[in-house]
Design a protein around this motif. Structure first.
Motif, PDB file in Angstrom:
ATOM      1  N   MET A   1      36.821  51.249  50.748  1.00 35.36           N
ATOM      2  CA  MET A   1      36.432  51.594  49.371  1.00 35.36           C
ATOM      3  C   MET A   1      35.894  50.370  48.624  1.00 35.36           C
ATOM      4  SD  MET A   1      36.292  54.409  47.872  1.00 35.36           S
ATOM      5  CE  MET A   1      36.418  53.926  46.152  1.00 35.36           C
ATOM      6  N   THR A   2      34.832  50.600  47.901  1.00 39.95           N
ATOM      7  CA  THR A   2      34.279  49.523  47.091  1.00 39.95           C
ATOM      8  C   THR A   2      34.726  49.704  45.642  1.00 39.95           C
ATOM      9  OG1 THR A   2      32.341  49.362  48.512  1.00 39.95           O
ATOM     10  CG2 THR A   2      32.136  48.461  46.290  1.00 39.95           C
ATOM     11  N   GLN A   3      35.339  48.663  45.113  1.00 37.30           N
ATOM     12  CA  GLN A   3      35.816  48.721  43.729  1.00 37.30           C
ATOM     13  C   GLN A   3      34.782  48.086  42.796  1.00 37.30           C
ATOM     14  OE1 GLN A   3      39.244  46.248  43.017  1.00 37.30           O
ATOM     15  NE2 GLN A   3      39.963  47.519  41.310  1.00 37.30           N
ATOM     16  N   ILE A   4      34.570  48.728  41.636  1.00 34.18           N
ATOM     17  CA  ILE A   4      33.703  48.115  40.620  1.00 34.18           C
ATOM     18  C   ILE A   4      34.578  47.652  39.460  1.00 34.18           C
ATOM     19  CG2 ILE A   4      31.793  48.433  39.007  1.00 34.18           C
ATOM     20  CD1 ILE A   4      30.562  50.443  40.725  1.00 34.18           C
ATOM     21  N   LEU A   5      34.517  46.380  39.122  1.00 30.94           N
ATOM     22  CA  LEU A   5      35.287  45.876  37.985  1.00 30.94           C
ATOM     23  C   LEU A   5      34.349  45.489  36.848  1.00 30.94           C
ATOM     24  CD1 LEU A   5      38.053  43.623  39.612  1.00 30.94           C
ATOM     25  CD2 LEU A   5      38.326  45.892  38.569  1.00 30.94           C
ATOM     26  N   PRO A   6      34.589  46.030  35.641  1.00 26.03           N
ATOM     27  CA  PRO A   6      33.765  45.660  34.484  1.00 26.03           C
ATOM     28  C   PRO A   6      34.117  44.258  33.997  1.00 26.03           C
ATOM     29  CG  PRO A   6      35.538  47.112  33.788  1.00 26.03           C
ATOM     30  CD  PRO A   6      35.664  46.972  35.283  1.00 26.03           C
ATOM     31  N   SER A   7      33.258  43.691  33.137  1.00 24.17           N
ATOM     32  CA  SER A   7      33.555  42.340  32.625  1.00 24.17           C
ATOM     33  C   SER A   7      33.147  42.214  31.159  1.00 24.17           C
ATOM     34  CB  SER A   7      32.839  41.286  33.474  1.00 24.17           C
ATOM     35  OG  SER A   7      31.443  41.511  33.464  1.00 24.17           O
ATOM     36  N   ARG A   8      33.269  43.341  30.433  1.00 26.64           N
ATOM     37  CA  ARG A   8      32.847  43.332  29.017  1.00 26.64           C
ATOM     38  C   ARG A   8      33.819  42.588  28.114  1.00 26.64           C
ATOM     39  NH1 ARG A   8      30.692  48.563  30.038  1.00 26.64           N
ATOM     40  NH2 ARG A   8      32.886  49.067  30.257  1.00 26.64           N
ATOM     41  N   THR A   9      35.094  43.002  28.136  1.00 23.08           N
ATOM     42  CA  THR A   9      36.074  42.370  27.243  1.00 23.08           C
ATOM     43  C   THR A   9      36.635  41.119  27.930  1.00 23.08           C
ATOM     44  OG1 THR A   9      37.965  43.528  28.189  1.00 23.08           O
ATOM     45  CG2 THR A   9      36.758  44.674  26.450  1.00 23.08           C
ATOM     46  N   PRO A  10      37.228  40.208  27.142  1.00 24.53           N
ATOM     47  CA  PRO A  10      37.808  39.006  27.753  1.00 24.53           C
ATOM     48  C   PRO A  10      38.870  39.347  28.805  1.00 24.53           C
ATOM     49  CG  PRO A  10      37.674  38.750  25.370  1.00 24.53           C
ATOM     50  CD  PRO A  10      37.259  40.157  25.670  1.00 24.53           C
ATOM     51  N   GLU A  11      39.644  40.421  28.568  1.00 22.42           N
ATOM     52  CA  GLU A  11      40.695  40.804  29.537  1.00 22.42           C
ATOM     53  C   GLU A  11      40.062  41.300  30.836  1.00 22.42           C
ATOM     54  OE1 GLU A  11      40.610  42.139  26.340  1.00 22.42           O
ATOM     55  OE2 GLU A  11      41.953  40.543  25.633  1.00 22.42           O
ATOM     56  N   GLU A  12      39.056  42.184  30.707  1.00 19.89           N
ATOM     57  CA  GLU A  12      38.361  42.700  31.898  1.00 19.89           C
ATOM     58  C   GLU A  12      37.747  41.552  32.683  1.00 19.89           C
ATOM     59  OE1 GLU A  12      36.713  47.037  30.270  1.00 19.89           O
ATOM     60  OE2 GLU A  12      35.415  45.289  30.213  1.00 19.89           O
ATOM     61  N   ARG A  13      37.171  40.635  31.944  1.00 19.32           N
ATOM     62  CA  ARG A  13      36.467  39.530  32.568  1.00 19.32           C
ATOM     63  C   ARG A  13      37.432  38.636  33.345  1.00 19.32           C
ATOM     64  NH1 ARG A  13      31.428  36.516  30.116  1.00 19.32           N
ATOM     65  NH2 ARG A  13      31.701  34.503  31.109  1.00 19.32           N
ATOM     66  N   ALA A  14      38.560  38.335  32.726  1.00 22.87           N
ATOM     67  CA  ALA A  14      39.555  37.488  33.394  1.00 22.87           C
ATOM     68  C   ALA A  14      40.026  38.163  34.686  1.00 22.87           C
ATOM     69  CB  ALA A  14      40.734  37.227  32.465  1.00 22.87           C
ATOM     70  N   LYS A  15      40.205  39.479  34.631  1.00 22.24           N
ATOM     71  CA  LYS A  15      40.654  40.223  35.801  1.00 22.24           C
ATOM     72  C   LYS A  15      39.589  40.209  36.904  1.00 22.24           C
ATOM     73  CE  LYS A  15      42.549  44.651  36.841  1.00 22.24           C
ATOM     74  NZ  LYS A  15      42.332  46.050  36.591  1.00 22.24           N
ATOM     75  N   ALA A  16      38.331  40.416  36.484  1.00 17.88           N
ATOM     76  CA  ALA A  16      37.230  40.446  37.449  1.00 17.88           C
ATOM     77  C   ALA A  16      37.046  39.075  38.109  1.00 17.88           C
ATOM     78  CB  ALA A  16      35.933  40.881  36.764  1.00 17.88           C
ATOM     79  N   VAL A  17      37.124  38.017  37.295  1.00 17.84           N
ATOM     80  CA  VAL A  17      36.967  36.662  37.839  1.00 17.84           C
ATOM     81  C   VAL A  17      38.075  36.378  38.857  1.00 17.84           C
ATOM     82  CG1 VAL A  17      37.060  34.180  37.272  1.00 17.84           C
ATOM     83  CG2 VAL A  17      35.735  35.744  35.829  1.00 17.84           C
ATOM     84  N   ALA A  18      39.315  36.760  38.499  1.00 17.89           N
ATOM     85  CA  ALA A  18      40.448  36.505  39.407  1.00 17.89           C
ATOM     86  C   ALA A  18      40.292  37.297  40.703  1.00 17.89           C
ATOM     87  CB  ALA A  18      41.765  36.869  38.708  1.00 17.89           C
ATOM     88  N   ALA A  19      39.881  38.573  40.580  1.00 14.51           N
ATOM     89  CA  ALA A  19      39.746  39.413  41.780  1.00 14.51           C
ATOM     90  C   ALA A  19      38.629  38.895  42.679  1.00 14.51           C
ATOM     91  CB  ALA A  19      39.473  40.862  41.372  1.00 14.51           C
ATOM     92  N   ALA A  20      37.489  38.525  42.080  1.00 10.03           N
ATOM     93  CA  ALA A  20      36.355  38.033  42.873  1.00 10.03           C
ATOM     94  C   ALA A  20      36.726  36.734  43.574  1.00 10.03           C
ATOM     95  CB  ALA A  20      35.133  37.821  41.968  1.00 10.03           C
ATOM     96  N   THR A  21      37.390  35.847  42.842  1.00 10.17           N
ATOM     97  CA  THR A  21      37.772  34.554  43.418  1.00 10.17           C
ATOM     98  C   THR A  21      38.721  34.751  44.593  1.00 10.17           C
ATOM     99  OG1 THR A  21      37.563  33.664  41.184  1.00 10.17           O
ATOM    100  CG2 THR A  21      38.584  32.240  42.814  1.00 10.17           C
ATOM    101  N   GLU A  22      39.645  35.701  44.426  1.00 13.65           N
ATOM    102  CA  GLU A  22      40.587  35.956  45.520  1.00 13.65           C
ATOM    103  C   GLU A  22      39.866  36.479  46.773  1.00 13.65           C
ATOM    104  OE1 GLU A  22      43.961  38.507  44.598  1.00 13.65           O
ATOM    105  OE2 GLU A  22      44.307  38.668  46.767  1.00 13.65           O
ATOM    106  N   CYS A  23      38.959  37.431  46.566  1.00 11.17           N
ATOM    107  CA  CYS A  23      38.170  37.946  47.706  1.00 11.17           C
ATOM    108  C   CYS A  23      37.406  36.819  48.392  1.00 11.17           C
ATOM    109  CB  CYS A  23      37.142  38.980  47.229  1.00 11.17           C
ATOM    110  SG  CYS A  23      37.829  40.588  46.872  1.00 11.17           S
ATOM    111  N   LEU A  24      36.782  35.967  47.593  1.00 14.06           N
ATOM    112  CA  LEU A  24      35.989  34.873  48.166  1.00 14.06           C
ATOM    113  C   LEU A  24      36.881  33.921  48.962  1.00 14.06           C
ATOM    114  CD1 LEU A  24      33.680  34.256  45.062  1.00 14.06           C
ATOM    115  CD2 LEU A  24      32.942  35.136  47.291  1.00 14.06           C
TER     116      LEU A  24
END
Ligand code: TXA
Ligand code: MG
Length: 329
Positions: A1-24
């Protein structure tokens, strides 16, 4: 499954950055927004991670990737700068980085062969996109990232486009809305203090010519840039390029769509997308791939695309349209 994470609000963005960094860090390939098109990123210093990019895209191993750097300081860790090119490179970087200019330079050993497809050069850029910049800085090391489409297809300018291309093949897409430039970065090779234009893009030749003698290298002479194959950026629907839609008469049994630059009324076409009502080249570039995809999804027999003025961004857009038509004339 491919997950899409938004990055509009500061909270969403922090979550997306953390998730992407972990995957990388896990050696996975993830789709990230840049200012040009969405990229499919993986740790550029790990061959096994980079192999996942080639797998997900079905990209042939002979086609090298662009290496995105966290910042300018990384440049000379991945590439060599010859004395006779240093002044020019420093000027280009001061003017255009971070931004949509990719430099092809002699590589250093730190870059695995799979990234450069065995070439002695490496393509590098620093993205100006704030979400991309945050992720690559959190990751702390270069990311290889080609456009996040299957090989030979239209580059994605939204998270939804990436999903259409790579659903189920990658764990994560970071969504930051539509990209601003809409076409891929300008690529120049720097050799002996001179520039060779390898791919037209958002930084126009006029902007580059202000720096030094830009040498135009013809397609046939640059087999080392396979992304420049004549047939590329291809929709599934056949596409032809015309000077003006007025000169094209669709046959009655064919459903044709029009990608219009200047034509307003086009009653003979089943559907029309106008690149820019205001005839603005920047807006046209930003809309190009989205409209191509929309027309491609209508099940038409043919897409008719109007040529743009062969200047600045217009030349960069025409270049993509010629390749979408499978021609380089
Ligand atoms: O805007 C962009 O450049 C986007 C975003 C994601 O950064 N990336 C992108 O990558 O368009 P890609 O892989 O779709 O296109 C990169 C092009 C290909 O045509 C490849 O052949 C060429 O760059 N390239 C990469 N390394 C090269 C090298 N060492 N010498 C010549 N061409 C190279
Ligand atoms: Mg591409």
């Amino acid at each position: 499954m491919t997950q899409i994470l938004p990055s509009r609000t500061p909270e969403e963005r922090a979550k997306a950055v953390a998730a992407a960094t972990e995957c990388l860090r896990n050696g996975d390939a993830v789709a990230l927004p840049t200012e040009t098109v969405y990229g499919l990123a993986a740790d550029a210093l790990r061959g096994d991670a980079v192999a996942k990019i080639f797998g997900a895209k079905e990209r042939p191993r002979f086609d090298p990737l662009i290496v995105h750097l966290p910042d300018r300081a990384w440049l000379e860790r991945v590439a060599r700068i010859d004395d006779d090119s240093r002044e020019l490179i420093e000027k280009l970087i001061a003017e255009f980085w971070p931004g949509p200019l990719t430099l092809v330079l002699p590589r250093r050993e730190i870059i695995p062969d799979i990234v450069t497809a065995g070439l002695e050069t490496v393509a590098v850029r620093v993205s100006a996109h704030s979400v991309f910049a945050e992720i690559i800085r959190a990751f702390g090391s270069p990311l290889a990232a080609p456009s996040a489409n299957r090989f030979g297809r239209v580059s994605p300018t939204s998270a939804q486009h990436v999903l259409e291309e790579l659903d189920g093949r990658i764990p994560l897409i970071v969504d930051a809305g539509p990209t601003s430039h809409g076409i891929e970065s300008t690529i120049v090779a720097v050799r002996n203090g001179r520039l060779e234009l390898l791919r037209r893009g958002p930084i126009t030749t006029a902007q580059l010519e202000a720096f030094d003698g830009v040498v135009f290298v013809e397609a046939a002479e640059r087999p080392e840039s396979p992304g420049q194959l004549p047939s590329h950026y291809a929709p599934r629907t056949p596409l032809i390029l015309v000077d003006g839609a007025g000169s094209f008469v669709p046959t009655a049994d064919k459903r044709c769509g029009l990608l219009s630059w200047k034509s307003t009324a086009a009653p003979t076409f089943a559907d029309v997308r106008r690149l820019s009502e205001r005839q603005d080249l920047r807006e046209a570039a930003a809309n190009l791939f989205r409209y191509l995809r929309e027309l491609d999804n209508l099940g038409l027999d043919l897409i008719v695309a109007e040529k743009l003025p062969e200047v600045g961004l217009g030349a960069a857009i025409n270049d993509r349209l010629r390749r979408a038509a499978g021609r380089t004339d």
